[in-house]
Enzyme design. Structure first.
Site, short mmCIF file in Angstrom:
data_model
loop_
_atom_site.label_atom_id
_atom_site.label_comp_id
_atom_site.label_asym_id
_atom_site.label_seq_id
_atom_site.Cartn_x
_atom_site.Cartn_y
_atom_site.Cartn_z
N ARG A 1 -29.15 100.45 27.25
CA ARG A 1 -30.49 100.91 27.60
C ARG A 1 -30.41 102.40 27.93
O ARG A 1 -29.33 102.98 27.92
CB ARG A 1 -31.15 100.08 28.72
CG ARG A 1 -30.27 99.50 29.77
CD ARG A 1 -29.59 100.48 30.65
NE ARG A 1 -30.52 101.44 31.21
CZ ARG A 1 -30.19 102.65 31.61
NH1 ARG A 1 -28.93 103.07 31.53
NH2 ARG A 1 -31.07 103.48 32.12
N GLY A 2 -31.56 102.98 28.26
CA GLY A 2 -31.61 104.44 28.44
C GLY A 2 -31.95 105.04 27.09
O GLY A 2 -31.34 104.69 26.07
N ASP B 1 -38.34 108.91 28.66
CA ASP B 1 -38.21 108.08 27.46
C ASP B 1 -39.04 108.61 26.31
O ASP B 1 -38.74 108.34 25.14
CB ASP B 1 -38.59 106.63 27.77
CG ASP B 1 -37.55 106.01 28.66
OD1 ASP B 1 -37.62 106.20 29.88
OD2 ASP B 1 -36.61 105.38 28.12
C1 RUB Z 1 -34.38 104.03 31.24
C2 RUB Z 1 -35.08 105.19 31.81
C3 RUB Z 1 -34.31 106.48 31.82
C4 RUB Z 1 -34.66 107.22 30.56
C5 RUB Z 1 -33.92 108.53 30.39
O1 RUB Z 1 -35.17 102.87 31.17
O2 RUB Z 1 -36.23 105.18 32.17
O3 RUB Z 1 -34.66 107.27 32.92
O4 RUB Z 1 -34.36 106.39 29.46
O5 RUB Z 1 -32.59 108.31 30.16
P1 RUB Z 1 -34.49 101.50 30.68
P2 RUB Z 1 -31.68 109.22 29.20
O6 RUB Z 1 -33.36 101.22 31.62
O7 RUB Z 1 -35.60 100.49 30.77
O8 RUB Z 1 -34.04 101.74 29.27
O9 RUB Z 1 -32.32 110.57 29.09
O10 RUB Z 1 -30.38 109.28 29.95
O11 RUB Z 1 -31.59 108.54 27.92
#
Ligand code: RUB
Length: 354
Positions: free
Chosen positions: A49-50, A238
């Protein structure tokens, strides 16, 4: 880089191995993804995720499809749509799949070229996050100087560390850089209900890196800001619209409101591939993922013997609403920290990045 990144890597058989984030912080398990369907499943069930890592894994997913279908362009393109739709909010997912499909369309050696392109996408993200770290840390030093601070308190929400994007993270990249520069830093970590990405993932990363941090229940940030205990808020994102409205994990908007009321700078750190230039107005146009009620009703943890348990915390029969993300309006954001520099949250500045 050789296809080896902290949260994902190619194993000796050319399969994609990922850290299974559902088991952290209690167990460090990995999962091997052999096929495109495995990748879609891993994104949907939040093994990975992320926004950034979703894009990184999706890119390798198209490579796995190329291998599975022996380079058949029609099949790869058709199956890649399933990966592309495996989660709705993080635009890095659609961006990575579309970029991979351009390679598929133009390539004479589809499997080899897909592998090289997926590695290239991740390599670029590694560099982007390093730049975000440097630029974000310069801002930290600047605030410290202006306020004559000898130590620095940052509040972050959810997880936007190296588990979220290879290999330094987005929101956590300036924090890692601050540690490298010897700045005394402390991080307030929102637990981030209902899946607790802050309490389980960000805390795990910071503990591992030896960075001072404290987990706080999600409702604590406003009080801390009012008491002058937060010097800066940094979150990831996101999807960011052309007008500067930014979608991030549910609860980010409330932190931005509290920051505004208390004159605390509120930054969003993101690679430029998280901008959605086709989206004009974030608050109006970004569709918000609705997730299972069970994530609100149930909690995962370990018991006094260290054994994993899932418990229910709400009455049977009560309904729950589980909005995965919210949108912070541009007017509440101080600036975006990107690899292309610090960007003002408005259409003119964002359009220049296209
Ligand atoms: C993840 C989330 C993170 C963003 C940014 O949500 O909101 O803050 O994805 O992350 P989930 P990055 O856990 O539901 O996927 O910039 O590190 O990708």
């Amino acid at each position: 880089m050789h296809g080896t990144y902290k949260p994902l890597w190619l194993d000796n058989n050319g399969d994609l191995e990922v850290i299974d984030q559902r088991y952290l912080p209690f167990e460090k398990k990995t999962r091997i993804l052999h096929t495109g369907a495995d990748v879609s499943q891993a994104i949907t069930d939040m093994t990975v995720r992320g926004a950034g890592v979703i894009g990184n894994v999706a890119a390798f997913g198209v490579y796995l499809l190329a291998r599975e279908y022996a380079g058949d362009k029609t099949k790869i393109t058709e199956q890649a749509q399933i990966i592309r739709a495996s989660r709705p909010t993080a635009v890095n997912l659609m961006w990575a799949v579309d970029r991979m499909l351009q390679v598929v369309a133009q390539s004479q050696h589809v499997i080899a070229d897909c592998k090289a392109e997926a590695i290239q996408i991740c390599d670029e993200d590694v560099l982007r996050t390093q730049d975000i770290g440097r630029i974000g840390c310069d801002i930290i030093e600047d605030i410290m100087q202006r306020k004559a601070l000898t130590s620095f308190n940052i509040l972050t929400h959810c997880n936007a560390g190296w588990l979220g994007i290879v290999d330094s993270g987005s929101a956590l990249a300036p924090i890692y850089e601050a540690q490298r520069r010897g700045i005394p830093i402390h991080v307030w970590v929102d637990e981030t209900r209902p899946r607790n990405q802050g309490a389980s993932l960000t805390a795990w990363e910071l503990l591992d890196a030896g960075i001072q941090h404290t987990i706080i229940p999600d409702n604590t940030g406003g009080h801390l800001m009012q008491q002058g205990m937060v010097d800066m808020v940094i979150t990831g994102a996101d999807r960011v619209a052309l007008n500067g409205d930014a979608a991030n994990k549910i609860g980010t908007y409330l932190k931005a409101l509290a920051a505004k009321d208390n004159d605390v700078p509120f930054y969003i750190a993101l690679p430029t591939n998280t901008f959605d230039f086709a989206c004009q107005n974030g608050v109006k146009d970004i569709s918000i993922e609705m997730r299972s009620e069970d994530e609100v009703h149930m909690m995962r943890g370990v018991d006094e013997h260290g054994l994993p348990q899932i418990i229910r915390i709400t009455p049977e029969g009560t309904k729950a609403a589980n909005y995965g993300f919210d949108v912070t309006p541009a007017r509440l954001i101080t600036a975006f920290i990107t690899e292309a520099g610090c960007i003002t949250p408005n259409k003119t500045a964002i359009s220049r990045l296209k």
